[in-house]
Write a protein that holds these residues in place. Structure first.
Motif, PDB file in Angstrom:
ATOM      1  N   MET A   1       0.856  -1.194   0.000  1.00 36.33           N
ATOM      2  CA  MET A   1       0.000   0.000   0.000  1.00 36.33           C
ATOM      3  C   MET A   1       0.881   1.228   0.000  1.00 36.33           C
ATOM      4  O   MET A   1       1.814   1.347   0.778  1.00 36.33           O
ATOM      5  N   THR A   2       0.646   2.195  -0.871  1.00 35.88           N
ATOM      6  CA  THR A   2       1.369   3.469  -0.889  1.00 35.88           C
ATOM      7  C   THR A   2       0.389   4.581  -0.635  1.00 35.88           C
ATOM      8  O   THR A   2      -0.787   4.479  -0.953  1.00 35.88           O
ATOM      9  N   ALA A   3       0.879   5.665  -0.040  1.00 39.61           N
ATOM     10  CA  ALA A   3       0.013   6.809   0.219  1.00 39.61           C
ATOM     11  C   ALA A   3      -0.455   7.416  -1.086  1.00 39.61           C
ATOM     12  O   ALA A   3       0.164   7.250  -2.135  1.00 39.61           O
ATOM     13  N   LEU A   4      -1.557   8.140  -1.065  1.00 39.76           N
ATOM     14  CA  LEU A   4      -2.048   8.809  -2.262  1.00 39.76           C
ATOM     15  C   LEU A   4      -1.016   9.791  -2.779  1.00 39.76           C
ATOM     16  O   LEU A   4      -0.324  10.459  -2.012  1.00 39.76           O
ATOM     17  N   SER A   5      -0.940   9.876  -4.108  1.00 40.61           N
ATOM     18  CA  SER A   5       0.087  10.732  -4.711  1.00 40.61           C
ATOM     19  C   SER A   5      -0.029  12.178  -4.265  1.00 40.61           C
ATOM     20  O   SER A   5       0.977  12.886  -4.151  1.00 40.61           O
ATOM     21  N   GLU A   6      -1.236  12.625  -3.977  1.00 44.59           N
ATOM     22  CA  GLU A   6      -1.398  14.031  -3.560  1.00 44.59           C
ATOM     23  C   GLU A   6      -0.806  14.302  -2.179  1.00 44.59           C
ATOM     24  O   GLU A   6      -0.638  15.456  -1.778  1.00 44.59           O
ATOM     25  N   TYR A   7      -0.522  13.214  -1.439  1.00 47.82           N
ATOM     26  CA  TYR A   7       0.038  13.392  -0.093  1.00 47.82           C
ATOM     27  C   TYR A   7       1.492  12.955   0.005  1.00 47.82           C
ATOM     28  O   TYR A   7       2.012  12.794   1.109  1.00 47.82           O
ATOM     29  N   GLU A   8       2.174  12.702  -1.118  1.00 47.40           N
ATOM     30  CA  GLU A   8       3.579  12.303  -1.072  1.00 47.40           C
ATOM     31  C   GLU A   8       4.416  13.388  -0.388  1.00 47.40           C
ATOM     32  O   GLU A   8       4.283  14.588  -0.663  1.00 47.40           O
ATOM     33  N   ARG A   9       5.288  12.941   0.531  1.00 49.77           N
ATOM     34  CA  ARG A   9       6.188  13.823   1.309  1.00 49.77           C
ATOM     35  C   ARG A   9       5.423  14.831   2.165  1.00 49.77           C
ATOM     36  O   ARG A   9       5.939  15.895   2.512  1.00 49.77           O
ATOM     37  N   LEU A  10       4.192  14.507   2.504  1.00 47.67           N
ATOM     38  CA  LEU A  10       3.425  15.414   3.344  1.00 47.67           C
ATOM     39  C   LEU A  10       4.008  15.418   4.761  1.00 47.67           C
ATOM     40  O   LEU A  10       4.253  14.359   5.339  1.00 47.67           O
ATOM     41  N   GLU A  11       4.235  16.609   5.285  1.00 46.00           N
ATOM     42  CA  GLU A  11       4.767  16.760   6.630  1.00 46.00           C
ATOM     43  C   GLU A  11       3.924  17.760   7.396  1.00 46.00           C
ATOM     44  O   GLU A  11       3.281  18.643   6.823  1.00 46.00           O
ATOM     45  N   ALA A  12       3.950  17.613   8.723  1.00 43.30           N
ATOM     46  CA  ALA A  12       3.234  18.535   9.605  1.00 43.30           C
ATOM     47  C   ALA A  12       3.843  18.415  11.000  1.00 43.30           C
ATOM     48  O   ALA A  12       4.583  17.470  11.296  1.00 43.30           O
ATOM     49  N   THR A  13       3.539  19.343  11.825  1.00 43.34           N
ATOM     50  CA  THR A  13       4.001  19.285  13.212  1.00 43.34           C
ATOM     51  C   THR A  13       2.914  18.675  14.079  1.00 43.34           C
ATOM     52  O   THR A  13       1.723  18.696  13.734  1.00 43.34           O
TER      53      THR A  13
ATOM     54  N   ILE B   1       8.025  16.311  14.252  1.00 46.84           N
ATOM     55  CA  ILE B   1       7.718  16.447  12.833  1.00 46.84           C
ATOM     56  C   ILE B   1       7.086  15.130  12.376  1.00 46.84           C
ATOM     57  O   ILE B   1       7.618  14.050  12.624  1.00 46.84           O
ATOM     58  N   LEU B   2       5.956  15.214  11.690  1.00 51.39           N
ATOM     59  CA  LEU B   2       5.245  14.048  11.196  1.00 51.39           C
ATOM     60  C   LEU B   2       5.414  13.943   9.692  1.00 51.39           C
ATOM     61  O   LEU B   2       5.219  14.928   8.967  1.00 51.39           O
ATOM     62  N   SER B   3       5.745  12.746   9.210  1.00 55.16           N
ATOM     63  CA  SER B   3       5.907  12.516   7.778  1.00 55.16           C
ATOM     64  C   SER B   3       5.041  11.324   7.372  1.00 55.16           C
ATOM     65  O   SER B   3       5.122  10.244   7.987  1.00 55.16           O
ATOM     66  N   LEU B   4       4.229  11.522   6.358  1.00 58.42           N
ATOM     67  CA  LEU B   4       3.355  10.452   5.889  1.00 58.42           C
ATOM     68  C   LEU B   4       4.110   9.588   4.908  1.00 58.42           C
ATOM     69  O   LEU B   4       4.543  10.056   3.848  1.00 58.42           O
ATOM     70  N   GLY B   5       4.324   8.303   5.249  1.00 55.08           N
ATOM     71  CA  GLY B   5       5.039   7.395   4.378  1.00 55.08           C
ATOM     72  C   GLY B   5       4.109   6.503   3.587  1.00 55.08           C
ATOM     73  O   GLY B   5       2.902   6.769   3.461  1.00 55.08           O
ATOM     74  N   ASP B   6       4.672   5.385   3.063  1.00 55.42           N
ATOM     75  CA  ASP B   6       3.866   4.470   2.251  1.00 55.42           C
ATOM     76  C   ASP B   6       2.716   3.870   3.060  1.00 55.42           C
ATOM     77  O   ASP B   6       1.567   3.873   2.624  1.00 55.42           O
ATOM     78  N   ALA B   7       3.036   3.350   4.207  1.00 56.13           N
ATOM     79  CA  ALA B   7       2.001   2.764   5.055  1.00 56.13           C
ATOM     80  C   ALA B   7       2.237   3.101   6.511  1.00 56.13           C
ATOM     81  O   ALA B   7       1.664   2.477   7.390  1.00 56.13           O
ATOM     82  N   THR B   8       3.100   4.074   6.745  1.00 54.93           N
ATOM     83  CA  THR B   8       3.425   4.439   8.122  1.00 54.93           C
ATOM     84  C   THR B   8       3.429   5.946   8.290  1.00 54.93           C
ATOM     85  O   THR B   8       3.545   6.711   7.317  1.00 54.93           O
ATOM     86  N   LEU B   9       3.310   6.325   9.521  1.00 55.54           N
ATOM     87  CA  LEU B   9       3.482   7.728   9.906  1.00 55.54           C
ATOM     88  C   LEU B   9       4.786   7.789  10.694  1.00 55.54           C
ATOM     89  O   LEU B   9       4.918   7.144  11.742  1.00 55.54           O
ATOM     90  N   VAL B  10       5.738   8.565  10.181  1.00 52.57           N
ATOM     91  CA  VAL B  10       7.059   8.672  10.815  1.00 52.57           C
ATOM     92  C   VAL B  10       7.056   9.873  11.757  1.00 52.57           C
ATOM     93  O   VAL B  10       6.682  10.984  11.367  1.00 52.57           O
ATOM     94  N   ILE B  11       7.455   9.637  13.002  1.00 52.77           N
ATOM     95  CA  ILE B  11       7.523  10.687  14.020  1.00 52.77           C
ATOM     96  C   ILE B  11       9.004  10.984  14.270  1.00 52.77           C
ATOM     97  O   ILE B  11       9.761  10.104  14.698  1.00 52.77           O
ATOM     98  N   SER B  12       9.409  12.236  13.951  1.00 51.10           N
ATOM     99  CA  SER B  12      10.834  12.613  14.043  1.00 51.10           C
ATOM    100  C   SER B  12      11.019  13.782  15.003  1.00 51.10           C
ATOM    101  O   SER B  12      10.107  14.602  15.195  1.00 51.10           O
ATOM    102  N   ASP B  13      12.236  13.844  15.573  1.00 48.10           N
ATOM    103  CA  ASP B  13      12.601  14.966  16.448  1.00 48.10           C
ATOM    104  C   ASP B  13      12.586  16.251  15.632  1.00 48.10           C
ATOM    105  O   ASP B  13      13.112  16.294  14.518  1.00 48.10           O
ATOM    106  N   ASP B  14      12.021  17.310  16.183  1.00 46.20           N
ATOM    107  CA  ASP B  14      11.884  18.538  15.388  1.00 46.20           C
ATOM    108  C   ASP B  14      13.182  19.288  15.225  1.00 46.20           C
ATOM    109  O   ASP B  14      13.277  20.205  14.409  1.00 46.20           O
TER     110      ASP B  14
END
Length: 339
Positions: free
Chosen positions: A1-13, A28-41
């Motif tokens: 499963m991959t994220a919708l193309s309109e949301y590729e590299r979508l990031e938010a706090t 920092i939140l990053s929408l991946g293929d099937a995961t939400l990546v939570i990174s240090d800001d």
């Protein structure tokens, strides 16, 4: 499963709490293929990966949205970015739509089974019900139903004809023809012969008044028997009345009087279809009766019944046994004028 193309590299706090008693952190939140990546800001180092398929929202419809990686108590994520919330929910909806749904399949199968059973009930069960009722009805019940039909006939045709000698001739005729238990002559309205349940047959006065030979009345009876070949009189009655009447016969042992009256009327008015010549000829041969007299009774010119005339199984020679003796035939012809 991959994220919708309109949301590729979508990031938010967002605000992340790694444990129930931990300090809340901005991430920092990053929408991946099937995961939400939570990174240090600050360092952009990934701190956690949440499966989008497993994520649950704890406050649907409210803002900020609160998410958890599972039903278990522990981490919590607070998101106030509308675009990120919409993306998470859309990707989750796509994942859910592609996931197997055993319950849904079960529902579809149950629905198909119900439709199949409905079709069976609609198209097979009525006929099976009629077949079963006609097959298991005892002889006494068949005779009773035949007598009820005869009673309805007499309302339209008059009282059956009787005389001591004529009744004896009818008994002899019934014994002479296979499959007949009793024969009744009706004085008016009926043309030809009809078979009723219980081995009872009714014949019209026309079958005995005009002909010169008893082979004519025998022919009408043989034709009526052959027209019902494979379908006994009770089966024909139940088929006409319908499965509800067959069910009533099975459960109560009776048939509706109105149905019997209606069937008697249509039976009186509609003669059974004459079988094909080859079928009739075999029946005449088996009964030991010449087919020529019956053929000329149907058509004095003989044109429409040529097959019955030319292929008469006893043409040119007498049948093994007479249908009736001369005295019996005279008595039968006088049965409606006696008394």
């Amino acid at each position: 499963m991959t994220a919708l193309s309109e949301y590729e590299r979508l990031e938010a706090t967002g605000i992340w709490r790694p444990a129930p008693d931990a300090q809340r952190e901005e991430v920092i939140l990053s929408l991946g293929d099937a995961t939400l990546v939570i990174s240090d800001d600050r360092s952009a180092i990934a701190r956690a990966h949440w499966s989008l398929a497993a994520m649950i929202r704890r406050n649907p419809g409210e803002r900020p949205a609160l998410y958890a990686p599972s039903d278990e108590p522990g981490e919590e994520l607070e998101i106030d970015d509308d675009l990120m919330i919409a993306a998470i929910e859309k990707v989750q909806a796509i994942i859910e739509s592609r996931r197997p749904h055993p319950g849904r399949l079960r529902g579809v199968l149950i629905g198909l089974a119900a439709v199949t059973l409905g079709a069976v009930a609609l198209f097979w069960l009525p006929g099976a019900l009629v077949d079963h009722a006609a097959r298991i009805a005892p002889q006494a019940k068949r005779v009773e139903i035949g007598r009820k039909l005869l009673a309805e006939f007499t309302k339209m045709t008059g009282t059956p004809c009787h005389s001591p000698a004529g009744d004896g001739a009818l008994d002899a005729l019934a014994k002479r023809l296979p499959g007949q238990e009793a024969i009744v002559v009706l004085p008016d309205a009926l043309k030809g012969a009809r078979l009723l349940p219980g081995g009872l047959a009714v014949i019209g006065r026309d079958t005995i008044d005009g002909p010169d030979t008893p082979e004519v009345v025998a022919g009408y009876l043989i034709s009526a028997q052959r027209s019902a070949a494979g379908e006994r009189p009770l089966h024909r009655l139940l088929s006409w009345l319908g499965p509800s009447a067959a069910l009533r016969l099975l459960t109560t042992g009776d048939l509706p009087d109105t149905g019997i009256a209606a069937y008697a009327q249509q039976l009186l008015q509609n003669a059974p279809e004459r079988p094909k010549s080859d079928i009739l000829l075999r029946a005449f041969r088996d009964a030991g009766v010449s087919s020529i007299p019956y053929a000329y009774a149907l058509d004095p010119s003989g044109e429409s019944v040529l097959g019955l005339i030319e292929a008469d199984p006893f043409k040119g020679k007498p049948a093994p046994d007479p249908v009736l003796e001369d005295a019996q035939w005279v008595a039968l012809q006088d049965i409606c004028s006696a008394g």
